[in-house]
Design a protein around this motif. Structure first.
Motif, PDB file in Angstrom:
ATOM      1  N   ASP A  14       0.816  -1.218   0.000  1.00  0.00           N
ATOM      2  CA  ASP A  14       0.000   0.000   0.000  1.00  0.00           C
ATOM      3  C   ASP A  14       0.849   1.268   0.000  1.00  0.00           C
ATOM      4  OD1 ASP A  14      -2.707  -1.164   0.279  1.00  0.00           O
ATOM      5  OD2 ASP A  14      -1.901  -1.925   2.161  1.00  0.00           O
ATOM      6  N   HIS A  15       2.037   1.200   0.625  1.00  0.00           N
ATOM      7  CA  HIS A  15       2.831   2.419   0.789  1.00  0.00           C
ATOM      8  C   HIS A  15       4.313   2.047   0.866  1.00  0.00           C
ATOM      9  CE1 HIS A  15       2.467   6.766   1.668  1.00  0.00           C
ATOM     10  NE2 HIS A  15       3.643   6.613   2.248  1.00  0.00           N
ATOM     11  N   GLN A  59       1.775   7.434  -2.671  1.00  0.00           N
ATOM     12  CA  GLN A  59       2.097   6.170  -2.000  1.00  0.00           C
ATOM     13  C   GLN A  59       3.532   6.150  -1.490  1.00  0.00           C
ATOM     14  OE1 GLN A  59       0.798   3.612  -5.484  1.00  0.00           O
ATOM     15  NE2 GLN A  59       0.022   2.335  -3.804  1.00  0.00           N
TER      16      GLN A  59
END
Length: 266
Positions: A28-29, A50
């Motif tokens: 996700d990041h 992100q």
């Protein structure tokens, strides 16, 4: 995902995007080391929202007192106004080829022949090239030094030299600049783009270029206001303190948890 690999444009990195596509879909990041690592993350398909920069940090409590003692950290008042020690160049790192040791010794030997009052070169570390350091004139090999011993050595230094031919980021580099030392670094060091403002708190030079390293040494040696260089060095390093590091990770985790959709029960 934490990441410190810089963008190098190699075939291996281009292929990695395809090979790891399935794995990367679950990320996700990304917290990257700095700008060059962020460039690589974008090439892997991550959007700017992100990506957060700052996977590494330096200990401001350990090194900021050095800047205060040198009079280069305006954020800390030092009533004793302790003066810096004798002028000296400093290198901290492993004594291995990819740290640019051959270039460092070449440039330093020529620097000594160029100026009438050359500074000594202090080196802290270990590695297979230690013997070459010990044979060089006015090069002091301090060997391995524990982290809490480095601030006192930085207090006796006027500038930091980082001649690596490959360096994902460089925590010792950030520590030195946080301590108020202007830095001469190759652009192969990931932290150079994040910390150095060319000719304002140091210089960024090409890797594997002893001539450029020599010119950087001469620039720092003859600079009329090294105190201002040190103040700017300390200022630029503040984004990567441990306090900022903790805030950064906390924000990333909090935002991810707040924005993630609840998992539906099956």
């Amino acid at each position: 995902m934490g990441k410190d690999t810089p963008c190098m444009g190699t075939a291996k990195q281009r292929i990695s995007k395809l090979v790891r596509r399935a794995q990367l879909r679950h990320v996700d990041h990304v917290i990257t080391a700095g700008q060059r690592t962020s460039d690589y993350a974008r090439k892997l398909g991550f959007s700017s929202d992100q990506i957060t920069e700052g996977v590494y940090a330096w200990d401001e409590q350990l090194f900021r007192d050095v800047a205060a003692g040198r009079g280069t950290d305006a954020s800390v008042y030092n009533p004793k106004n302790t003066p810096p020690g004798p002028n000296s160049f400093l290198f901290v790192g492993r004594y291995v080829p990819e740290k640019g040791m051959a270039d460092l010794l070449d440039a330093y030997a020529r620097y000594r022949r160029t100026v009438a009052d050359p500074w000594p070169l202090t080196c802290c570390g270990t590695g297979p090239l230690a013997g070459q350091l010990r044979q060089a004139e006015r090069v002091q090999d301090r060997g391995f030094q524990a982290p809490d011993a480095i601030p006192a050595i930085m207090r006796q230094s006027e500038g930091f030299i980082f001649p690596s031919t490959y360096e994902p980021w460089g925590v010792a580099f950030a520590e030195a600049m946080g301590a108020g030392l202007p830095a001469i670094s190759t652009d192969a060091c990931g932290a150079a783009r994040d910390l150095i403002l060319h000719n304002q708190n140091g210089q960024i030079i090409p890797p594997s270029n002893p001539d450029a390293l020599l010119q950087g040494m001469l620039w720092l040696h003859h600079h009329p206001d090294r105190a201002s260089l040190g103040r700017e060095a300390s200022h630029q390093a503040q984004r990567f303190t441990t306090a900022k590091w903790a805030e950064r990770w906390h924000k990333v985790f909090t935002d991810l948890l707040e924005n993630r959709s609840p998992v539906s029960k099956q």
